[in-house]
Design an enzyme around this catalytic site. Structure first.
Site, PDB file in Angstrom:
ATOM      1  N   ARG A  25     -20.552  11.825  10.145  1.00 37.73           N
ATOM      2  CA  ARG A  25     -20.196  11.428   8.724  1.00 37.73           C
ATOM      3  C   ARG A  25     -18.627  11.012   9.511  1.00 37.73           C
ATOM      4  O   ARG A  25     -18.357  10.567   9.160  1.00 37.73           O
ATOM      5  CB  ARG A  25     -20.333  12.327   7.856  1.00 37.73           C
ATOM      6  CG  ARG A  25     -19.379  11.483   6.247  1.00 37.73           C
ATOM      7  CD  ARG A  25     -19.001  12.690   5.397  1.00 37.73           C
ATOM      8  NE  ARG A  25     -18.840  12.127   4.139  1.00 37.73           N
ATOM      9  CZ  ARG A  25     -18.260  12.436   3.089  1.00 37.73           C
ATOM     10  NH1 ARG A  25     -17.715  13.935   3.032  1.00 37.73           N
ATOM     11  NH2 ARG A  25     -18.214  11.872   2.014  1.00 37.73           N
ATOM     12  N   CYS A  86     -16.721   6.170   1.088  1.00 33.55           N
ATOM     13  CA  CYS A  86     -17.839   7.303   1.296  1.00 33.55           C
ATOM     14  C   CYS A  86     -18.466   8.684   0.834  1.00 33.55           C
ATOM     15  O   CYS A  86     -17.787   9.068   0.523  1.00 33.55           O
ATOM     16  CB  CYS A  86     -17.437   7.506   3.006  1.00 33.55           C
ATOM     17  SG  CYS A  86     -19.402   8.537   4.033  1.00 33.55           S
ATOM     18  N   SER A  87     -19.969   7.764   0.005  1.00 39.28           N
ATOM     19  CA  SER A  87     -20.292   9.073  -1.257  1.00 39.28           C
ATOM     20  C   SER A  87     -20.378  10.211  -0.901  1.00 39.28           C
ATOM     21  O   SER A  87     -20.439  11.013   0.124  1.00 39.28           O
ATOM     22  CB  SER A  87     -21.879   8.454  -1.607  1.00 39.28           C
ATOM     23  OG  SER A  87     -21.743   7.703  -1.891  1.00 39.28           O
ATOM     24  N   MET A  88     -20.298  11.291  -2.185  1.00 37.96           N
ATOM     25  CA  MET A  88     -20.290  12.273  -1.819  1.00 37.96           C
ATOM     26  C   MET A  88     -22.031  13.015  -0.808  1.00 37.96           C
ATOM     27  O   MET A  88     -22.736  12.492  -1.452  1.00 37.96           O
ATOM     28  CB  MET A  88     -20.418  13.245  -3.096  1.00 37.96           C
ATOM     29  CG  MET A  88     -20.711  14.351  -3.482  1.00 37.96           C
ATOM     30  SD  MET A  88     -20.106  14.803  -4.952  1.00 37.96           S
ATOM     31  CE  MET A  88     -19.611  16.689  -5.190  1.00 37.96           C
TER      32      MET A  88
END
Length: 364
Positions: A25, A86-88
């Site tokens: 990530r 930046c999504s969960m």
């Protein structure tokens, strides 16, 4: 920290775990970003001044904001409308599971964002099979750089994702990473019969849910409404700003406690289907207040000490809270169907919500 992310992906199987490890990530999160905990003050992540805090956030199960006000507000300031992130990771994993991908599937993604989910899908299905569309040119350019750094072979398009990308069809799956008030018929048209379209359905009434549709080959798609979620909206479908009461204010006592009407998740799906386009906002600053509005009408429901009851103030051409009360009572009369009983069908003529079977449509 890393287990918070890997734990969300482990139920998806070893192939997704391999994709996760191949695309850390951190490759997709900028040096400066904003974190907004649900019940706490937001704070700035700055890799240059506190690398440990940045690393901790990147490897935690939290969303990370990467753009505010379509880029008009520097991310370091916080506040404003969050417009890219930046999504969960656990939400990302939940949506990827619904896609039901196979190796060598061709995938259309709507909303590239940082490029992380496009990279994950690219690793899973095999290089060169993912087309991802991003409407914001600055976000597009950053995603392009991120994907190149990660070595991913994603076809990145700058454009409006609601029209899809016809040149690449048919797709086996459409992965929508932004909230939509309704599904786009273009997504269905560009999906191979039997293929899957997964999008965050974000009706104006209450927070949304994932919808997983299967293309039926006739321009329509049908499927179930799943777990709850909350996403940034497609730019062309953002709800209007809160409309205050006009000069023609009328008052009445509410028939239904607004906390009960707003607190039932399944009822919210039903009311959303019956009141398309009606925006609902909840305020809890010291006392519960429910606002509902359209471009021409507004209603405010709050506790009145004078009346000793819940008081509705409304203006415009519609009594929106009366409509919401009637929708809620209709849900009760249908036996208070639980959320897992709801389904969704997208057609060229418009989308519908149903209970148990596509023929049992929720409507006025």
């Amino acid at each position: 920290m890393i287990e918070q992310i890997t734990g969300a992906f482990e139920p998806l199987g070893s192939r997704w775990m391999e994709a996760l490890h191949a695309n850390p990530r951190g490759l997709f999160v900028p040096d400066q970003a904003w974190v907004q905990p649900e019940y706490d003050h937001g704070y700035l992540l700055d890799r240059t001044t506190d690398a440990a805090a940045w690393e901790k956030a990147v490897n935690s199960d939290i969303p990370i904001i990467t753009q505010i006000d379509d880029g008009a507000t520097p991310v370091a300031q916080g506040g404003g409308l969050y417009t890219s992130s930046c999504s969960m990771p656990s939400i990302v994993a939940a949506q990827l599971k619904l896609l039901g991908l196979y190796e060598d599937d061709d995938v259309l993604e709507v909303g590239t964002g940082t490029g992380w989910t496009a990279a994950l899908i690219d690793s899973y299905v095999g290089g060169g099979r993912v087309t991802s569309i991003e409407v914001d040119i600055d976000v597009y350019r950053r995603a392009q750089a991120n994907l190149a750094r990660a070595g991913r072979d994603v076809r990145l398009i700058h454009g409006d994702g609601t029209v899809g990308h016809p040149d690449g069809r048919p797709y086996d799956a459409v992965h929508v990473t932004v909230g939509a008030a309704e599904a786009s018929p273009a997504w269905v048209e560009q999906t191979r019969p039997g293929g899957t379209i997964v999008f965050p359905w974000m009706p104006a009434w209450r927070p949304g849910a994932f919808v997983a549709l299967r293309a039926l080959g006739d321009g329509t798609a049908a499927g179930r409404i799943g777990t709850g979620c909350s996403f940034m909206m497609l730019r062309g479908q953002r709800p209007s700003e809160l409309r205050g009461l006009g000069e023609d204010v009328r008052e009445r006592v509410a028939r239904i406690d607004p906390r009960r009407l707003a607190g039932e998740w399944a009822a919210g799906i039903f009311v959303s289907a019956m009141l398309p386009g009606v925006v609902c906002t909840i305020g809890t600053g010291g006392s519960f207040v429910l606002w509902a509005h359209t471009d021409t009408s507004a209603a405010c429901v709050g506790w009145s000490k004078t009346a000793g009851d819940w008081l509705v103030e409304y203006s415009g051409d519609r009594d929106l809270y009366t409509e919401a009360e009637e929708a809620f009572l209709r849900w009760l009369s249908w036996g208070s169907p639980a959320a897992e009983r709801f389904g969704y069908t997208c057609t060229p003529a418009g989308d519908v919500v149903w209970v148990d079977h596509p023929a049992r449509i929720v409507s006025l």
